[in-house]
Design an enzyme around this catalytic site. Structure first.
Site, PDB file in Angstrom:
ATOM      1  N   TYR A  50       0.821  -1.218   0.000  1.00  0.00           N
ATOM      2  CA  TYR A  50       0.000   0.000   0.000  1.00  0.00           C
ATOM      3  C   TYR A  50       0.856   1.270   0.000  1.00  0.00           C
ATOM      4  O   TYR A  50       0.380   2.330   0.413  1.00  0.00           O
ATOM      5  CB  TYR A  50      -0.961  -0.009   1.190  1.00  0.00           C
ATOM      6  CG  TYR A  50      -2.193  -0.880   0.965  1.00  0.00           C
ATOM      7  CD1 TYR A  50      -3.120  -0.573  -0.028  1.00  0.00           C
ATOM      8  CD2 TYR A  50      -2.440  -2.003   1.750  1.00  0.00           C
ATOM      9  CE1 TYR A  50      -4.259  -1.359  -0.235  1.00  0.00           C
ATOM     10  CE2 TYR A  50      -3.584  -2.795   1.548  1.00  0.00           C
ATOM     11  CZ  TYR A  50      -4.479  -2.457   0.557  1.00  0.00           C
ATOM     12  OH  TYR A  50      -5.609  -3.219   0.358  1.00  0.00           O
ATOM     13  N   PHE A  58      -5.360   7.363   6.793  1.00  0.00           N
ATOM     14  CA  PHE A  58      -5.786   6.024   7.192  1.00  0.00           C
ATOM     15  C   PHE A  58      -4.695   4.958   7.045  1.00  0.00           C
ATOM     16  O   PHE A  58      -4.928   3.782   7.298  1.00  0.00           O
ATOM     17  CB  PHE A  58      -7.045   5.603   6.424  1.00  0.00           C
ATOM     18  CG  PHE A  58      -6.907   5.587   4.918  1.00  0.00           C
ATOM     19  CD1 PHE A  58      -6.289   4.529   4.262  1.00  0.00           C
ATOM     20  CD2 PHE A  58      -7.412   6.636   4.144  1.00  0.00           C
ATOM     21  CE1 PHE A  58      -6.169   4.501   2.878  1.00  0.00           C
ATOM     22  CE2 PHE A  58      -7.291   6.614   2.755  1.00  0.00           C
ATOM     23  CZ  PHE A  58      -6.664   5.549   2.126  1.00  0.00           C
ATOM     24  N   ARG A  86     -13.268  -4.473 -10.724  1.00  0.00           N
ATOM     25  CA  ARG A  86     -13.669  -3.298  -9.933  1.00  0.00           C
ATOM     26  C   ARG A  86     -15.196  -3.151  -9.952  1.00  0.00           C
ATOM     27  O   ARG A  86     -15.795  -2.772  -8.951  1.00  0.00           O
ATOM     28  CB  ARG A  86     -13.009  -2.017 -10.467  1.00  0.00           C
ATOM     29  CG  ARG A  86     -11.480  -1.992 -10.444  1.00  0.00           C
ATOM     30  CD  ARG A  86     -10.862  -1.778  -9.106  1.00  0.00           C
ATOM     31  NE  ARG A  86     -11.293  -0.585  -8.418  1.00  0.00           N
ATOM     32  CZ  ARG A  86     -10.669  -0.069  -7.349  1.00  0.00           C
ATOM     33  NH1 ARG A  86      -9.574  -0.664  -6.863  1.00  0.00           N
ATOM     34  NH2 ARG A  86     -11.120   0.988  -6.751  1.00  0.00           N
ATOM     35  N   THR A  92     -15.212   1.628  -2.962  1.00  0.00           N
ATOM     36  CA  THR A  92     -14.414   1.415  -1.749  1.00  0.00           C
ATOM     37  C   THR A  92     -15.295   1.439  -0.496  1.00  0.00           C
ATOM     38  O   THR A  92     -15.148   0.595   0.393  1.00  0.00           O
ATOM     39  CB  THR A  92     -13.344   2.537  -1.629  1.00  0.00           C
ATOM     40  OG1 THR A  92     -12.618   2.611  -2.862  1.00  0.00           O
ATOM     41  CG2 THR A  92     -12.399   2.275  -0.480  1.00  0.00           C
ATOM     42  N   ASN A 113     -13.436  -3.674   4.034  1.00  0.00           N
ATOM     43  CA  ASN A 113     -14.293  -3.791   2.849  1.00  0.00           C
ATOM     44  C   ASN A 113     -14.070  -5.091   2.065  1.00  0.00           C
ATOM     45  O   ASN A 113     -14.260  -5.151   0.853  1.00  0.00           O
ATOM     46  CB  ASN A 113     -14.176  -2.539   1.974  1.00  0.00           C
ATOM     47  CG  ASN A 113     -12.765  -2.309   1.482  1.00  0.00           C
ATOM     48  OD1 ASN A 113     -11.875  -3.113   1.748  1.00  0.00           O
ATOM     49  ND2 ASN A 113     -12.555  -1.225   0.761  1.00  0.00           N
ATOM     50  N   GLU A 127       1.276  -5.993  -8.462  1.00  0.00           N
ATOM     51  CA  GLU A 127       0.640  -6.608  -7.290  1.00  0.00           C
ATOM     52  C   GLU A 127       0.653  -8.136  -7.381  1.00  0.00           C
ATOM     53  O   GLU A 127       0.823  -8.816  -6.372  1.00  0.00           O
ATOM     54  CB  GLU A 127      -0.796  -6.080  -7.153  1.00  0.00           C
ATOM     55  CG  GLU A 127      -0.829  -4.615  -6.751  1.00  0.00           C
ATOM     56  CD  GLU A 127      -2.241  -4.027  -6.686  1.00  0.00           C
ATOM     57  OE1 GLU A 127      -2.352  -2.827  -6.380  1.00  0.00           O
ATOM     58  OE2 GLU A 127      -3.217  -4.763  -6.940  1.00  0.00           O
TER      59      GLU A 127
END
Ligand code: IDP
Ligand code: MG
Length: 143
Positions: A50, A58, A86, A92, A113, A127
């Site tokens: 991330y 956050f 997505r 989100t 989530n 990723e």
């Protein structure tokens, strides 16, 4: 590359015993599982994954959440994988996610989530290689 994306069934998905439900939604939508494992992220690994969010308010909570228990990274294949995935998971914030999306169905909050999905072909490639070795990928994406 544009036919690949990375999903992660996040720790809340695993804790709520929803792995089967969520994988069922993913495969019903036409995605093929090319690589999958269960793993508990270290702090370093979660921070690296991330990295783009490091300056966000956050970030520390996100790293705590993502290291709070095992998660299930999955390399997926489908035409138009990034965009279609997505759409399948929804916004989100589950409160803003469309009806029938995975986050709308199962997620509790904007943080917890349930599922990750890559946001571009370039990030999908990065990723996927965060979790799966070159050897696994060559075996699983034969060309
Ligand atoms: P995405 O997962 O829909 O692509 P991003 O903006 O990339 O959303 O954020 C990464 C993750 O960080 C989210 O999935 C969620 O777990 C967490 N997150 C995003 N925005 C917030 C927020 O405003 N508060 C708390 N956690 C957040
Ligand atoms: Mg994102």
């Amino acid at each position: 590359m544009s036919n690949r994306t990375l999903a992660i069934l996040k720790p809340d998905c695993v804790k709520k015993n929803l792995i089967g439900n969520v994988i069922g939604k993913i495969t019903d939508a036409g995605f093929k599982i090319k690589a999958v494992r269960m793993t508990k992220l270290t702090k370093d690994s979660a921070e690296g994954f991330y990295e783009v969010h490091r300056e966000r308010t956050f970030f520390n909570d996100l790293v705590k959440y993502m290291t709070s228990g095992p998660c299930v990274p999955i390399a997926l294949e489908k035409e138009n994988a990034v965009e279609d995935f997505r759409l399948l998971i929804g916004a989100t914030d589950p409160a803003k996610a469309a009806e029938g999306t995975i986050r709308k169905l199962y997620a509790e909050s904007i943080e917890q989530n349930i599922v990750h999905g890559s946001d571009s072909d370039e990030n999908a490639a990065k990723e996927i290689s965060h979790f799966f070795s070159k050897k696994e990928l060559l075996e699983n994406y034969p060309k």
